[in-house]
Enzyme design. Structure first.
Site, mmCIF file in Angstrom:
data_model
loop_
_atom_site.group_PDB
_atom_site.id
_atom_site.type_symbol
_atom_site.label_atom_id
_atom_site.label_comp_id
_atom_site.label_asym_id
_atom_site.label_seq_id
_atom_site.Cartn_x
_atom_site.Cartn_y
_atom_site.Cartn_z
ATOM 1 N N ASP A 67 1.342 -0.760 -0.081
ATOM 2 C CA ASP A 67 -0.130 -0.002 0.309
ATOM 3 C C ASP A 67 0.891 1.247 0.256
ATOM 4 O O ASP A 67 2.034 1.429 -0.040
ATOM 5 C CB ASP A 67 -0.209 0.359 1.164
ATOM 6 C CG ASP A 67 -0.370 -0.425 2.337
ATOM 7 O OD1 ASP A 67 0.976 -0.095 2.481
ATOM 8 O OD2 ASP A 67 -1.125 -1.212 3.485
ATOM 9 N N ASN A 136 -6.760 -3.783 14.910
ATOM 10 C CA ASN A 136 -8.139 -3.393 14.355
ATOM 11 C C ASN A 136 -8.638 -4.838 13.154
ATOM 12 O O ASN A 136 -9.420 -4.997 12.540
ATOM 13 C CB ASN A 136 -9.260 -2.445 13.287
ATOM 14 C CG ASN A 136 -8.701 -2.117 12.082
ATOM 15 O OD1 ASN A 136 -7.325 -2.557 11.811
ATOM 16 N ND2 ASN A 136 -8.750 -0.613 11.481
ATOM 17 N N HIS A 138 -7.194 -5.026 10.595
ATOM 18 C CA HIS A 138 -6.237 -4.748 8.750
ATOM 19 C C HIS A 138 -4.953 -5.595 8.450
ATOM 20 O O HIS A 138 -4.503 -5.819 9.056
ATOM 21 C CB HIS A 138 -6.946 -3.228 8.734
ATOM 22 C CG HIS A 138 -5.564 -2.744 9.013
ATOM 23 N ND1 HIS A 138 -5.664 -1.340 9.043
ATOM 24 C CD2 HIS A 138 -4.109 -2.576 8.992
ATOM 25 C CE1 HIS A 138 -4.314 -0.265 9.861
ATOM 26 N NE2 HIS A 138 -3.417 -2.663 9.656
ATOM 27 N N GLU A 143 -9.684 -2.698 5.723
ATOM 28 C CA GLU A 143 -10.313 -1.992 6.775
ATOM 29 C C GLU A 143 -11.464 -3.073 7.497
ATOM 30 O O GLU A 143 -12.185 -3.573 6.177
ATOM 31 C CB GLU A 143 -10.829 -0.588 6.877
ATOM 32 C CG GLU A 143 -9.134 0.120 6.630
ATOM 33 C CD GLU A 143 -8.830 0.634 7.876
ATOM 34 O OE1 GLU A 143 -7.990 -0.031 8.780
ATOM 35 O OE2 GLU A 143 -7.690 1.136 8.057
HETATM 36 P P1 PGA Z 1 2.821 -1.838 12.617
HETATM 37 O O1 PGA Z 1 1.306 -1.457 11.565
HETATM 38 O O2 PGA Z 1 2.905 -2.548 12.166
HETATM 39 O O3 PGA Z 1 3.267 -0.040 12.471
HETATM 40 O O4 PGA Z 1 1.506 -2.377 13.637
HETATM 41 C C1 PGA Z 1 1.211 -2.887 11.292
HETATM 42 C C2 PGA Z 1 -0.320 -3.157 10.135
HETATM 43 O O5 PGA Z 1 -0.975 -2.117 10.677
HETATM 44 O O6 PGA Z 1 -0.546 -3.526 9.547
#
Ligand code: PGA
Length: 251
Positions: A67, A136, A138, A143
């Protein structure tokens, strides 16, 4: 689904790097799907060490990132292009022409998304996709309530994600509210997937992804349907899992 539980972040990073390194050794022209965020930073550091020791060569490797924030240019320090270049690519011999990250500044987003999908297909498809997981649930920027059949598309970021990612920005107002992300379908088409999770704040999402109902409300739960997925989780991220059951069913 396989689950590897390790003691800490460093071990998680080493295991993940070893899996990526093996993939490259076995298939030097592998197509890798890559992730950003805090979680894979240790894995990238380990991979750089393995490269410096002469064990792996990135020359023929192609990469696709999951992304990119919408509205951030490559040279913006918060962009995922900048993150990938600074934290990983510039320390390896990867051919930057084989690096693919959605263009957050694209004028025609639909065209950008279609082209990204086409490029993935043309490359032969992703051999190994690395994932993190949001609190959450994702994966990528897919999301909760995302459609499982989505391919690369523009997403609106969840309030929780904006809050979580604000730690990388000067203020929460600077966090972009949308992004371009590979879809769940794109991710599920990868031949192999590894998901990395570290820290207690990921424990509910990890437990839901492993034991919960398969539902768009927890996007990572769809991974239960993938034929070759490995979760690499540290003790804290695994703290809501029944480890005895995991040993029996998943290791
Ligand atoms: P993070 O993010 O590694 O910064 O915890 C993980 C994600 O949002 O996929």
């Amino acid at each position: 689904m396989r689950i590897i539980c390790v003691d800490n972040y460093e071990q998680m990073s080493k295991k993940a790097a070893n899996i990526v390194a093996s993939q490259i050794i076995l298939k030097p022209n592998s197509v890798l799907g890559l992730a950003t965020g805090s979680t894979p930073l240790g894995m990238y550091k380990q991979l750089i060490k393995t490269y410096e020791a002469g064990h792996i060569d990135f020359q023929e490797v192609t990469t696709f990132n999951l992304d990119e924030y919408y509205g951030l240019s490559r040279d913006n320090k918060q962009s995922y292009y900048y993150y990938m270049y600074e934290n990983f690519f510039k320390h390896t011999n990867i051919d930057m022409r084989k690096v693919n990250i959605p263009n957050g500044m694209a004028k025609d987003i639909n065209e950008e998304c279609c082209e990204y999908e086409k490029k993935i297909r043309k490359s032969g498809g992703i051999d190994l996709q690395v994932l993190g997981i949001g609190r959450n649930g994702h994966i990528g920027f897919n999301e909760p309530d995302i459609k499982f059949e989505a391919t690369t598309h523009m997403v609106k970021l969840d309030e929780q994600t904006i809050k979580d990612n604000s730690r990388f920005f000067k203020s929460i107002d600077e966090v972009p509210t949308s992004a371009i992300s590979m879809g769940i379908k794109t991710i599920m088409q990868s031949r192999k997937i590894i998901l990395l999770a570290s820290g207690e704040e990921k424990a509910d999402a990890v437990n839901g992804a492993v034991n919960g109902k398969i539902t768009p409300e927890l996007p990572a739960s769809v991974l239960q349907l993938h034929p070759d997925v490995t979760f690499i989780v540290d003790k804290e991220a695994a703290s809501k899992l029944d480890l005895e059951k995991i040993k029996k069913d998943y290791c």
